[in-house]
Design a protein around this motif. Structure first.
Motif, PDB file in Angstrom:
ATOM      1  N   SER A  84       0.899  -1.307   0.020  1.00  0.00           N
ATOM      2  CA  SER A  84       0.137  -0.161  -0.015  1.00  0.00           C
ATOM      3  C   SER A  84       0.841   1.263   0.034  1.00  0.00           C
ATOM      4  O   SER A  84       2.021   1.238   0.796  1.00  0.00           O
ATOM      5  CB  SER A  84      -0.828  -0.066   1.336  1.00  0.00           C
ATOM      6  N   VAL A  85       0.467   2.183  -0.735  1.00  0.00           N
ATOM      7  CA  VAL A  85       1.425   3.482  -1.038  1.00  0.00           C
ATOM      8  C   VAL A  85       0.432   4.618  -1.035  1.00  0.00           C
ATOM      9  O   VAL A  85      -0.686   4.460  -1.547  1.00  0.00           O
ATOM     10  CB  VAL A  85       2.203   3.282  -2.213  1.00  0.00           C
ATOM     11  N   SER A  86       0.917   5.767  -0.553  1.00  0.00           N
ATOM     12  CA  SER A  86       0.176   6.800  -0.654  1.00  0.00           C
ATOM     13  C   SER A  86       1.290   8.066  -0.666  1.00  0.00           C
ATOM     14  O   SER A  86       2.560   8.249  -0.680  1.00  0.00           O
ATOM     15  CB  SER A  86      -0.607   6.874   0.635  1.00  0.00           C
ATOM     16  N   GLY A  87       0.537   9.399  -0.651  1.00  0.00           N
ATOM     17  CA  GLY A  87       1.414  10.701  -0.450  1.00  0.00           C
ATOM     18  C   GLY A  87       2.448  10.885  -1.471  1.00  0.00           C
ATOM     19  O   GLY A  87       2.023  10.490  -2.815  1.00  0.00           O
ATOM     20  N   HIS A  88       3.444  11.290  -1.315  1.00  0.00           N
ATOM     21  CA  HIS A  88       4.271  12.015  -2.647  1.00  0.00           C
ATOM     22  C   HIS A  88       5.130  10.723  -3.214  1.00  0.00           C
ATOM     23  O   HIS A  88       5.565  10.615  -4.087  1.00  0.00           O
ATOM     24  CB  HIS A  88       5.135  13.062  -2.001  1.00  0.00           C
ATOM     25  N   GLN A  89       5.418   9.868  -2.400  1.00  0.00           N
ATOM     26  CA  GLN A  89       5.946   8.347  -2.779  1.00  0.00           C
ATOM     27  C   GLN A  89       5.274   8.046  -3.990  1.00  0.00           C
ATOM     28  O   GLN A  89       5.739   7.458  -5.057  1.00  0.00           O
ATOM     29  CB  GLN A  89       6.235   7.376  -1.804  1.00  0.00           C
ATOM     30  N   SER A  90       3.688   8.098  -3.749  1.00  0.00           N
ATOM     31  CA  SER A  90       3.085   7.568  -4.615  1.00  0.00           C
ATOM     32  C   SER A  90       3.184   8.308  -5.921  1.00  0.00           C
ATOM     33  O   SER A  90       2.926   7.808  -7.123  1.00  0.00           O
ATOM     34  CB  SER A  90       1.478   7.644  -4.123  1.00  0.00           C
ATOM     35  N   VAL A  91       3.201   9.717  -5.794  1.00  0.00           N
ATOM     36  CA  VAL A  91       3.276  10.668  -7.036  1.00  0.00           C
ATOM     37  C   VAL A  91       4.353  10.047  -7.576  1.00  0.00           C
ATOM     38  O   VAL A  91       4.228  10.212  -8.981  1.00  0.00           O
ATOM     39  CB  VAL A  91       3.299  12.138  -6.557  1.00  0.00           C
ATOM     40  N   LEU A  92       5.499  10.183  -7.068  1.00  0.00           N
ATOM     41  CA  LEU A  92       6.674   9.886  -7.721  1.00  0.00           C
ATOM     42  C   LEU A  92       6.794   8.575  -8.614  1.00  0.00           C
ATOM     43  O   LEU A  92       7.339   8.409  -9.603  1.00  0.00           O
ATOM     44  CB  LEU A  92       7.822  10.035  -6.998  1.00  0.00           C
ATOM     45  N   LEU A  93       6.189   7.627  -7.804  1.00  0.00           N
ATOM     46  CA  LEU A  93       6.187   6.177  -8.450  1.00  0.00           C
ATOM     47  C   LEU A  93       5.300   6.115  -9.572  1.00  0.00           C
ATOM     48  O   LEU A  93       5.650   5.814 -10.516  1.00  0.00           O
ATOM     49  CB  LEU A  93       5.674   5.296  -7.248  1.00  0.00           C
ATOM     50  N   GLN A  94       4.217   6.934  -9.549  1.00  0.00           N
ATOM     51  CA  GLN A  94       3.303   6.833 -10.780  1.00  0.00           C
ATOM     52  C   GLN A  94       4.149   7.641 -11.971  1.00  0.00           C
ATOM     53  O   GLN A  94       3.924   7.323 -13.078  1.00  0.00           O
ATOM     54  CB  GLN A  94       2.097   7.860 -10.480  1.00  0.00           C
ATOM     55  N   ALA A  95       4.852   8.837 -11.473  1.00  0.00           N
ATOM     56  CA  ALA A  95       5.485   9.527 -12.672  1.00  0.00           C
ATOM     57  C   ALA A  95       6.615   8.608 -13.237  1.00  0.00           C
ATOM     58  O   ALA A  95       6.772   8.707 -14.464  1.00  0.00           O
ATOM     59  CB  ALA A  95       6.128  10.560 -11.807  1.00  0.00           C
ATOM     60  N   TYR A  96       7.179   7.761 -12.236  1.00  0.00           N
ATOM     61  CA  TYR A  96       8.380   6.821 -12.939  1.00  0.00           C
ATOM     62  C   TYR A  96       7.339   5.866 -13.914  1.00  0.00           C
ATOM     63  O   TYR A  96       7.961   5.535 -15.001  1.00  0.00           O
ATOM     64  CB  TYR A  96       8.704   6.006 -11.786  1.00  0.00           C
ATOM     65  N   LEU A  97       6.203   5.213 -13.577  1.00  0.00           N
ATOM     66  CA  LEU A  97       5.663   4.481 -14.308  1.00  0.00           C
ATOM     67  C   LEU A  97       5.220   5.153 -15.636  1.00  0.00           C
ATOM     68  O   LEU A  97       5.407   4.613 -16.603  1.00  0.00           O
ATOM     69  CB  LEU A  97       4.260   3.873 -13.757  1.00  0.00           C
ATOM     70  N   GLU A  98       4.812   6.060 -15.542  1.00  0.00           N
ATOM     71  CA  GLU A  98       4.471   7.092 -16.786  1.00  0.00           C
ATOM     72  C   GLU A  98       5.644   7.234 -17.596  1.00  0.00           C
ATOM     73  O   GLU A  98       5.423   7.338 -18.981  1.00  0.00           O
ATOM     74  CB  GLU A  98       3.827   8.432 -16.192  1.00  0.00           C
ATOM     75  N   SER A  99       6.876   7.516 -17.078  1.00  0.00           N
ATOM     76  CA  SER A  99       7.957   7.772 -17.781  1.00  0.00           C
ATOM     77  C   SER A  99       8.295   6.625 -18.476  1.00  0.00           C
ATOM     78  O   SER A  99       8.977   6.536 -19.829  1.00  0.00           O
ATOM     79  CB  SER A  99       9.309   8.170 -16.845  1.00  0.00           C
ATOM     80  N   ILE A 100       8.174   5.443 -18.077  1.00  0.00           N
ATOM     81  CA  ILE A 100       8.154   4.460 -19.079  1.00  0.00           C
ATOM     82  C   ILE A 100       6.990   3.783 -19.887  1.00  0.00           C
ATOM     83  O   ILE A 100       7.196   2.908 -20.636  1.00  0.00           O
ATOM     84  CB  ILE A 100       8.621   3.198 -17.980  1.00  0.00           C
ATOM     85  N   GLY A 101       6.081   4.566 -19.530  1.00  0.00           N
ATOM     86  CA  GLY A 101       4.873   4.267 -20.199  1.00  0.00           C
ATOM     87  C   GLY A 101       4.194   2.744 -20.022  1.00  0.00           C
ATOM     88  O   GLY A 101       3.390   2.298 -20.932  1.00  0.00           O
ATOM     89  N   SER A 102       4.392   2.779 -18.636  1.00  0.00           N
ATOM     90  CA  SER A 102       3.697   1.367 -17.957  1.00  0.00           C
ATOM     91  C   SER A 102       2.632   1.667 -16.788  1.00  0.00           C
ATOM     92  O   SER A 102       2.487   2.582 -16.314  1.00  0.00           O
ATOM     93  CB  SER A 102       4.674   0.697 -17.207  1.00  0.00           C
ATOM     94  N   GLY A 103       1.829   1.024 -17.251  1.00  0.00           N
ATOM     95  CA  GLY A 103       0.591   1.103 -16.203  1.00  0.00           C
ATOM     96  C   GLY A 103       0.467  -0.234 -15.345  1.00  0.00           C
ATOM     97  O   GLY A 103      -0.711  -0.426 -14.743  1.00  0.00           O
ATOM     98  N   ASN A 104       1.564  -0.947 -15.568  1.00  0.00           N
ATOM     99  CA  ASN A 104       1.539  -2.028 -14.588  1.00  0.00           C
ATOM    100  C   ASN A 104       1.929  -2.125 -12.914  1.00  0.00           C
ATOM    101  O   ASN A 104       3.155  -2.135 -12.743  1.00  0.00           O
ATOM    102  CB  ASN A 104       2.437  -2.934 -15.084  1.00  0.00           C
ATOM    103  N   HIS A 105       1.007  -1.232 -12.172  1.00  0.00           N
ATOM    104  CA  HIS A 105       1.347  -1.031 -10.879  1.00  0.00           C
ATOM    105  C   HIS A 105       0.545  -2.131 -10.127  1.00  0.00           C
ATOM    106  O   HIS A 105      -0.773  -2.241  -9.927  1.00  0.00           O
ATOM    107  CB  HIS A 105       0.889   0.457 -10.449  1.00  0.00           C
ATOM    108  N   PHE A 106       1.100  -3.139  -9.430  1.00  0.00           N
ATOM    109  CA  PHE A 106       0.790  -4.221  -8.927  1.00  0.00           C
ATOM    110  C   PHE A 106       0.821  -3.867  -7.062  1.00  0.00           C
ATOM    111  O   PHE A 106       1.906  -3.652  -6.933  1.00  0.00           O
ATOM    112  CB  PHE A 106       1.191  -5.635  -9.219  1.00  0.00           C
ATOM    113  N   VAL A 107      -0.575  -3.675  -6.736  1.00  0.00           N
ATOM    114  CA  VAL A 107      -0.356  -3.214  -5.097  1.00  0.00           C
ATOM    115  C   VAL A 107      -0.729  -4.475  -4.298  1.00  0.00           C
ATOM    116  O   VAL A 107      -2.109  -4.995  -4.277  1.00  0.00           O
ATOM    117  CB  VAL A 107      -1.130  -1.995  -4.934  1.00  0.00           C
TER     118      VAL A 107
END
Lengths: 290, 739
Positions: free
Chosen positions: B156-179
């Motif tokens: 489980s993740v939230s806050g700015h760690q979540s923001v950065l994590l999503q940004a990284y996924l976006e930078s790769i163009g991946s939507g594969n986030h398994f929580v």
């Protein structure tokens, strides 16, 4: 020493709080533990490990009964007061939890038996243990009806705190070595800090200013801690502390072997009160819908 | 800084404040933060600030990371060391309280077996490396990767760690986030979403007069345990609420119940419908708000039918219904043991139907509101993600996978074949504190800073009507110079991917500092930027409010399989405890030596059996049994008591760490998750944790003994714990709120 002298001395000691002569108490730290709120989660016990440099002894030594849990949460399955559990197929009213720490008895049976006076009663009403005076006779432990004294059969400081775990040790109190008896102090280092602060600010200690580690962390607020002598608050003019209020409400008095309650159903009681040790910890009955 | 290239909207997005719409009008780029400030460093307490007095402890606010609940904490710092944690009284989550896992967080921080250096796989072993080598390797492997080939599994993740994590996924163009979280409320959340239009409603224990919980261990592992513990104290104050717990083996919550009812796993839904039937037919309540099909389903669960389906006494079923009616308002909850079946959704839905019939919606179940900033909102883990990830790994869909805050190789049942499938992933990066099972299989290990060394912001998944962002700040200098904060690592990875928006931030602290400069002005209360930041750090949190929402009861149709609960096979209950949690805390010596709340076992695993079952198998306490499922077997010592259903063998989670996972967890006990069948709840895809049939037989005893705290299971007639009936309590203390 004649027998009558011994009995007289003991009797005078036993009544030291009520009649004076043995101690002029500055404080009388006491507790009230509500078993209707206690959920048996063990947070208090681990908080105590963290605050008081309690050694982790490992499985083998724990098996021999050498665990150092100053505050232990006992769990019982029967309910003698309800009287039906023995026959029922299931544990239908859950468990009975009992957090047990040193009861800080005012007529402590551990104190008079110490050959070197390493355990004594402080002007704070605490049952203190002087580690560097203790010679490890273990008479006190043998004499404690609650089995709440813990003996260092080993030196734990290397095994229990391999680097860098030792960095967590609380510098306000010592790490005990082999051959020394130890026990709950009602977080005497916290009491000391607050008293020093109050003295420096030229005032009295306020109610609630001292919190023991167990009471502070308790998720349901089951443990109340405070001064049994009351604390005069110049603002409200009230001399009752939260804990004295609880004791009065539940009609339990210090210095009594048998409580004479006006409302016998009020929930306060002290464990092994009949042994005449005058514990400073009051428990409130567990409650169950039956 | 290169902010000029970025549109304002983009900037707010990378700071996490995107998605608030109109409230941002007038909010401009930061003017009060200079580049120099962005480079601010945390100064070691070994060089005391003026206000640091040697020998005097100073308390700093932070956020606990021992479970996903996000409790606020205060850490006592003296001479540069953090010594003790307490709850932060300002936090609405835990109100100054802390559980044993939170207390033991210090031992994760100071643990002698923490990973202190990055590691890179060379052949069969992991060898020490530098951060540059690790980053270089990651950059190389992700250089031309297509988005679909990359995945990130987190807890489980939230806050700015979540923001950065999503940004990284976006930078790769991946939507594969398994929580992934093994201990979760995923089915409850889905049912609430479907039936109430809100996946995370507020539960008012303080208002409820009675509570029926189908395996929801809200004092131990359900929702936000500390929060509910504080609420439970109110629930038990006069007028004292009645707690009825229905579950296959006793949880901490069950141990505190007024009435504890043993249920065969899977029969919870039938029992709920049977109680609903009683409420309608005998207690005169209406079920008119429910769909016709559900109404006829309830009608079909007559008392006789329910007794047959559940094995619970007819009187007891009628009693429960009468109590819920009499002691209104009530609240009905469902947790792990109710949701862990192939028809888990239906079981939870049936429990929710009771809330509808009892009129609890809007009274004891309210809307909690919605956290305003979507990109920072908590993302809660589940086991569906573990199943689908295992499948994807088996299908060789990924070339590069990151793991952080999870240990799926431990938590995945062997039958999912995850450990074997990991061989199909050529490059695995594990962000880790310890050498756990997943870390052992990594190609690159990135050693993380501990909770007490790192920066972060967290949004607690369950908050009682507020929207607090809780701050995590370092309570001391890192113990190792070679560990890095999670945010720092992700920020570096983003920079390595030439994401220009992040180039201006020297480190994660600078990023967070900037984020709080750009927070919408309404949250600052007119304070200067510097003052605002100081205040937030001192308080440990800031309430940014919630968007008000309301519950809308919707008719949801569901069925209930009739044949369940009748089989005579034994069922394995992998029950979770406030302590080891899902196994992640087995490396903490305080928790190993803390007796289990129920069995009082220390330093070991154990299996819980009912005395009648134990007799049948021919075992007594401490004997070894073999538990065999279709997917494997474990040998474990037994503990016998009456808090378990005769058809159930419960093996609480935590031990059995193959990879060692520190000297404290090594070679200790078994992992009951490992032998679960790969069954899932058909509606949500969640792992059906309570539906594995097992064969239990006596096994040869070993020298290893079961060590338990306490000599006696009974009080032997002494008045240790005195119990009084609730009516006496009401008579003497009713309406009296002294204390």
């Amino acid at each position: 020493m004649s027998l009558s002298n011994l009995i007289d001395d003991w009797s005078r000691y036993r009544k030291g709080r009520e009649e004076g002569g043995f101690h002029d108490y500055e404080h009388m730290w006491g507790m009230s533990i509500d078993l209707n709120k206690c959920i048996g989660c063990n947070a208090c016990s681990v908080a105590c490990y963290a605050e008081n440099n309690l050694a982790v002894v490992g499985k083998e030594k724990f098996e021999k009964g050498q665990g150092m849990h100053w505050l232990r949460v006992e769990r019982y399955w029967d309910e003698p007061d309800l009287g039906e559990e023995r026959t029922s197929e299931f544990q239908q009213h859950g468990a009975s939890f009992l957090p047990m720490m040193c009861q800080q008895c005012n007529a402590a049976t551990c104190e008079p038996v110490c050959p070197v006076a390493a355990t004594y009663h402080t002007p704070d009403g605490l049952n203190a243990q002087v580690y560097n005076r203790c010679i490890g006779s273990r008479y006190c432990s043998n004499n404690c009806p609650f089995r709440l004294r813990y003996f260092n059969f080993w030196s734990y400081y290397e095994d229990s705190w391999p680097a860098p775990l030792q960095m967590q040790l609380n510098p306000d109190i010592s790490v005990r070595d082999m051959g020394v008896m130890e026990k709950c102090t009602f977080c005497v280092q916290r009491i000391r800090t607050v008293k020093d602060t109050a003295r420096m600010e030229d005032r009295k200690v306020r109610d609630g200013e001292v919190q023991t580690a167990c009471s502070q962390t308790c998720p349901t607020g089951a443990i109340e801690f405070g001064d049994m002598l009351g604390m005069y608050d110049p603002e409200t003019g009230v001399a009752e502390t939260r804990v004295t209020k609880m004791w009065r409400k539940h009609q339990v008095e210090l210095g009594k072997t048998k409580q004479n309650k006006q409302t016998p159903e009020m929930r306060g009681y002290r464990v092994f009160e009949f042994l005449n040790t005058d514990p400073c910890v009051m428990y409130l009955d567990r409650v169950r819908e039956v | 800084m290169s902010f000029s290239k970025i549109k304002r909207r983009d900037f707010l997005k990378i700071m996490g404040w995107g998605g608030v719409g109109a409230t941002l009008v007038g909010c401009d780029l930061p003017t009060t933060v200079t580049l120099e400030e962005g480079k601010e460093k945390v100064v070691s307490y070994l060089m005391p600030e003026e206000y640091v007095i040697p020998g005097v402890g100073v308390w700093y606010a932070s956020t606990c990371q021992q479970c996903p609940s996000g409790c606020g904490i205060h850490g006592r710092v003296r001479e540069g060391r953090v010594l003790k944690l307490e709850g932060n009284p300002a936090s609405s989550v835990n109100k100054g309280r802390l559980c044993q896992m939170g207390q033991a967080s210090l031992q994760a921080h100071y643990n002698p077996d923490r990973i202190a250096k990055p590691k890179i796989r060379r052949g069969s072993s992991l060898v020490d490396a530098t951060w540059e080598e690790a980053y270089g390797l990651i950059a190389e492997k992700t250089a031309n990767i297509s988005g679909s080939k990359f995945a990130w599994m987190t807890g489980s993740v939230s806050g700015h760690q979540s923001v950065l994590l999503q940004a990284y996924l976006e930078s790769i163009g991946s939507g594969n986030h398994f929580v992934h979280e093994t201990i979760n409320n995923a089915v409850w959340a889905k049912v609430c979403q479907d039936m109430l239009g809100d996946s995370n409603p507020r539960i008012r224990l303080d208002k409820a007069q009675s509570m029926l919980s189908f395996g929801a261990d809200f004092l131990g592992t359900w929702g936000s345990p500390l929060h509910f513990s504080t609420e439970y104290a109110k629930f038990r104050t006069s007028p004292r609420g009645t707690l009825i717990q229905v579950e296959p083996n006793m949880t901490l919550t069950g141990a505190n119940a007024d009435l504890w009812v043993a249920s065969r796993p899977g029969s919870e839904g039938a029992l709920a419908l049977g109680i609903a039937n009683q409420l309608v037919s005998k207690q005169g309540l209406s079920m008119s708000g429910l769909p016709n099909s559900v109404q006829s389903l309830i009608r079909s669960y007559t008392l006789d039918e329910t007794v047959t389906a559940t094995g619970v006494d007819a009187d007891r079923i009628a009693d429960i219904a009468a109590t819920l009616k009499r002691r209104s308002p009530s609240v009905v909850l469902a947790g792990a043991s109710a949701q862990g079946h192939e028809h888990g959704y239906q079981c939870v839905a049936a429990a929710m139907v009771l809330n509808v019939i009892l009129g609890n919606i809007g009274k004891t179940i309210e809307s909690n509101g919605e956290f305003a900033y979507a990109s920072m909102a908590p993302v809660s883990g589940n086991t569906h993600s573990l199943v689908s990830f295992s499948q994807a790994a088996a299908d060789k869909r990924f070339d590069v996978v990151f793991f952080s805050g999870v240990n799926p190789v431990y938590t995945a049942p062997k039958s999912l074949g995850l450990k074997e499938s990991l061989a199909n992933i050529p490059f695995k990066v594990v962000f880790s504190h310890f050498n756990d099972e997943t870390t052992a299989m990594a190609d690159v290990v990135l050693p993380l800073a501990s909770t007490e060394e790192d920066w972060g912001t967290h949004v607690a998944p369950y908050q009682a009507g507020v929207g607090e962002i809780s701050i995590q700040q370092p309570l001391m200098e890192p113990l190792s110079t070679e560990t890095r904060g999670f945010g720092d690592i992700v920020l570096t990875l983003l920079k390595k991917r030439k994401e220009t928006a992040y180039e201006g931030f020297a480190d994660y602290y600078a990023y967070l500092r900037n984020a709080f400069s750009t927070i919408p002005a309404e949250h600052k209360n007119g304070a200067s930027d510097e003052q605002f930041w100081t205040d937030v750090l001192a308080a440990g949190l800031i309430d940014v409010g919630v968007k008000k929402t309301s519950l809308k009861v919707k008719g949801v149709e569901f069925d209930m399989p009739k044949e369940m609960g009748n089989s005579s096979a034994m069922i394995l209950a992998p029950s979770a405890r406030l302590g080891f949690w899902d196994g992640r805390h087995a490396n903490l010596p305080w928790l190993q030596e803390a007796p289990d709340q129920i069995s009082k076992v220390v330093w070991d695993s154990w299996a819980e059996l009912h005395p009648s079952t134990a007799k049948k198998i021919g075992v007594k306490e401490g004997d070894m049994v073999k538990i065999a499922s279709a997917s494997g077997e474990i040998n474990v010592k037994v503990y016998i008591y009456k808090g378990v259903h005769p058809d159930v063998i419960a093996v609480p989670l935590g031990q059995g760490h193959d990879a060692g996972f520190s000297r404290y967890a090594k070679d200790r006990g078994v992992n009951s998750l490992s032998i679960l069948d790969p069954k899932v709840d058909k509606m949500t895809g969640e792992l059906a944790l309570y539906s594995t049939n097992v064969k239990v037989t006596k096994a040869a005893k070993t020298d290893d003994v079961l060590v338990r705290f306490g000599g006696s299971e009974t009080q032997v007639g002494r008045k240790l714990v005195s119990t009084i009936p609730a009516d006496v309590y009401e008579r003497t203390e009713g309406g009296d709120h002294v204390a």
